[in-house]
Design an enzyme around this catalytic site. Structure first.
Site, mmCIF file in Angstrom:
data_model
loop_
_atom_site.group_PDB
_atom_site.id
_atom_site.type_symbol
_atom_site.label_atom_id
_atom_site.label_comp_id
_atom_site.label_asym_id
_atom_site.label_seq_id
_atom_site.Cartn_x
_atom_site.Cartn_y
_atom_site.Cartn_z
ATOM 1 N N GLY A 34 24.567 -31.459 -28.047
ATOM 2 C CA GLY A 34 23.529 -32.277 -28.942
ATOM 3 C C GLY A 34 24.010 -33.521 -29.576
ATOM 4 O O GLY A 34 24.960 -33.175 -30.493
ATOM 5 N N HIS A 35 23.900 -34.626 -29.030
ATOM 6 C CA HIS A 35 24.276 -35.705 -29.806
ATOM 7 C C HIS A 35 23.420 -36.529 -30.578
ATOM 8 O O HIS A 35 22.324 -36.940 -29.785
ATOM 9 C CB HIS A 35 25.275 -36.594 -28.473
ATOM 10 C CG HIS A 35 26.338 -36.005 -27.836
ATOM 11 N ND1 HIS A 35 26.908 -36.190 -26.802
ATOM 12 C CD2 HIS A 35 26.905 -34.684 -28.263
ATOM 13 C CE1 HIS A 35 27.808 -35.520 -26.692
ATOM 14 N NE2 HIS A 35 27.778 -34.442 -27.324
ATOM 15 N N LYS A 83 30.134 -37.406 -32.275
ATOM 16 C CA LYS A 83 30.568 -38.525 -31.049
ATOM 17 C C LYS A 83 29.461 -39.227 -30.816
ATOM 18 O O LYS A 83 29.727 -40.524 -30.376
ATOM 19 C CB LYS A 83 31.028 -37.441 -29.829
ATOM 20 C CG LYS A 83 32.064 -36.447 -30.269
ATOM 21 C CD LYS A 83 32.425 -35.748 -29.215
ATOM 22 C CE LYS A 83 31.199 -34.674 -28.910
ATOM 23 N NZ LYS A 83 31.235 -33.501 -30.208
ATOM 24 N N ASP A 105 30.349 -31.469 -32.410
ATOM 25 C CA ASP A 105 29.357 -31.941 -33.488
ATOM 26 C C ASP A 105 30.087 -32.801 -34.706
ATOM 27 O O ASP A 105 29.635 -32.981 -35.796
ATOM 28 C CB ASP A 105 28.596 -30.756 -34.247
ATOM 29 C CG ASP A 105 28.016 -29.930 -33.446
ATOM 30 O OD1 ASP A 105 27.395 -30.364 -32.298
ATOM 31 O OD2 ASP A 105 27.790 -28.680 -33.644
ATOM 32 N N GLN A 155 31.181 -31.326 -26.435
ATOM 33 C CA GLN A 155 32.064 -30.375 -27.306
ATOM 34 C C GLN A 155 33.197 -30.862 -27.615
ATOM 35 O O GLN A 155 33.148 -32.082 -28.113
ATOM 36 C CB GLN A 155 32.358 -29.098 -26.186
ATOM 37 C CG GLN A 155 31.264 -28.240 -25.589
ATOM 38 C CD GLN A 155 30.388 -28.944 -24.651
ATOM 39 O OE1 GLN A 155 30.948 -29.357 -23.617
ATOM 40 N NE2 GLN A 155 29.007 -29.116 -24.913
#
Ligand code: GDP
Ligand code: IMO
Ligand code: MG
Length: 448
Positions: free
Chosen positions: A40-41, A16, A13, A246
């Site tokens: 989750g991006h 990225k 988180d 990740q």
């Protein structure tokens, strides 16, 4: 530059998605190479927020090819949901390619993930419960179902049958254990209508095959030989971005095992997860927040349990993109960052969320740890018991109170913010090239 790998340098988180979206402007192809919808991006463009779990963060450009590589584990239901969501938002997905060799997260993987966490009780990892670990385990066991299997009903049925049988057994045992625990806790065990275990409709072979064949029909236009697609782009001297999910300290081999994910998020894994050679990689960038966060369990030496930590949560909106869980927050850990720099052989750093440190001065950065026995630890300890009990020692740096959200060049930043960045770069041994001063796409400062 041919291949550019972008990885998380902390516990995930880091932002990225935003950095990949930004750098994708100069690339033709953006490739996810590991992980699944545990990621989750977030990308904020023109005030609109997009959250991607599987789709690469280059998808908002119409002319870029976005690839889900062979190293990714794909929950087809989630992928189709993301595709539908993008279409509804008016974003085309015609350039999305899905590796025929990527493994599928099946319903039993999700059930096993939750069951495994429940069984671990206090020792649980705090997974996202998206079935990531069980899916990678099946891949290694050679019991996995791959994307290409969706296109042949006979093969699909045979493979699901073979994979399902041991899962039913394991889930049955876990459900017996759960009932036993409930009974011990004095809870009334519900009588089952057939006197035994009720079959879980989610584990019905026939239903699962039917459903997955229909997923296959919908995904077929996207399925491709994605390694070849990467080779063609690289051989043509186009820039290909390999987007990590990740992060380094969640790496299965090099992270804080067992509190890690089940894939390798470090840069070297881009070769395996996309099907390219190490010399295809020209540059590696790490993304790190100006502080640190972690979701789930596991060691986090600089974690704060005080008001400053609370303010980081509030000012940084530190709630998980995937699970909504509150992220643990703490000061930036330069011991861990230097480890990430070497493991990934980073060429540059993007430091995000510098704006969140506003008003939190004096700022602290961990520069060494001290073990329980009092030994000074200058490098990241490989032994888990040492890491678990290590306490950080900090360097204190002046803070800043200005709103930096509108800064666009280094000279716009307060001196204290510039000094902070210079300290980080010097300690890490790599330049800070990009700095995030807010969630929006244009809220960045390119450093000299
Ligand atoms: P990822 O998983 O590494 O892509 O990061 P996430 O999207 O899970 O979490 C990063 C969060 O920080 C998202 O909500 C982003 O919109 C936000 N973000 C990214 N960069 C910045 C920044 O420089 N400043 C602020 N305030 N927010 C940022
Ligand atoms: P992005 O790509 C932060 C964490 C989980 C848990 C551990 C194992 O958005 O940075 P898993 O479901 O992978 O088996 O969970 O890893 N985790 C993440 N933490 N960001 C992520 O992805 C994560 N993906 C997994 O919270 O501690
Ligand atoms: Mg995330």
């Amino acid at each position: 530059m041919p291949g550019l790998v972008i990885v998380g340098a902390q516990w995930g988180d880091e932002g990225k998605g935003k950095i990949v979206d930004l750098l994708a402007a100069g690339a033709t192809t953006i490739v996810r190479f590991q992980g699944g919808n545990n990621a989750g991006h977030t990308i904020v463009r023109d005030g609109e927020e997009f959250k991607f779990h599987l789709i690469p963060s280059g998808i908002l450009y119409e002319d870029k090819t976005c690839v889900i590589g062979n190293g990714v584990v794909v929950d087809p239901r989630v992928l189709l949901g993301e595709i539908d969501g993008l279409r509804r938002a008016g974003v085309g997905v015609g350039n999305l390619r899905l590796s025929a060799n990527a493994h599928l997260i099946m319903p039993y993987h999700v059930l096993l993930d939750t069951a495994g966490e429940t069984k671990l009780g206090k020792l649980s990892i705090g997974t996202t419960r998206r079935g990531i670990g069980p899916c990678y385990a099946d891949k290694a066991l050679r019991l996995g179902i791959r994307v290409q299997d969706l296109l042949d009903e006979k093969i699909l049925r045979t493979k699901i049958r073979a994979a399902l049988e041991p899962k039913q057994q394991a889930l049955r045992e876990l459900s017996v254990l759960r009932r036993k625990r409930r009974k011990e806790a004095g809870e009334e065990a519900k009588p089952l209508p057939n006197g035994g275990e009720e079959p879980d409709p989610r584990l019905d072979l026939h239903g699962m095959v039917e459903e997955h064949i229909s997923f296959g029909h919908r995904l077929e236009p996207h399925i491709a030989d994605t390694a070849k697609l990467c080779w063609d782009a690289l051989d043509n001297d186009e820039t290909v971005i390999f987007e990590g999910a990740q992060a380094t300290l969640l790496d299965l081999d090099h992270g804080t095992y067992p509190f890690v994910t089940s894939s390798n998020p470090i840069a070297g894994a881009a070769t395996v997860g996309a099907g390219i050679g190490p010399t295809d990689i020209g540059e590696v960038w790490g993304v790190a927040k100006a502080y640190a966060t972690r979701v789930g369990a596991g060691p986090f030496p600089t974690e704060l349990h005080d008001e400053v930590g609370e303010r980081m949560v509030d000012q940084g909106h530190e709630f998980g993109t995937t699970t909504g869980r509150r992220r643990r927050c703490g000061w930036m850990d330069l011991v861990a960052l230097r480890y990430a720099v070497r493991l990934n052989r980073l060429d540059a750093l993007a430091i995000t969320k510098l704006d969140v440190l506003r008003g939190l001065g004096p700022l602290r950065v961990a520069v060494r740890y001290r073990s329980k026995e009092g030994a000074v630890l200058d490098s990241f300890p490989y032994h888990q018991s040492i890491l678990h009990s290590a306490t950080p020692e900090y360097e204190e740096l002046p803070g800043f109170d200005e709103d930096i959200g509108d800064c666009r060049k280094p000279a716009d930043l307060p001196q204290a913010a510039r000094d902070f960045l210079a300290y980080v770069a010097e300690f890490a041994g790599v330049p800070v090239k990009l700095v995030g001063v807010g969630p929006a796409r244009d809220q960045v400062v390119w450093m000299d």
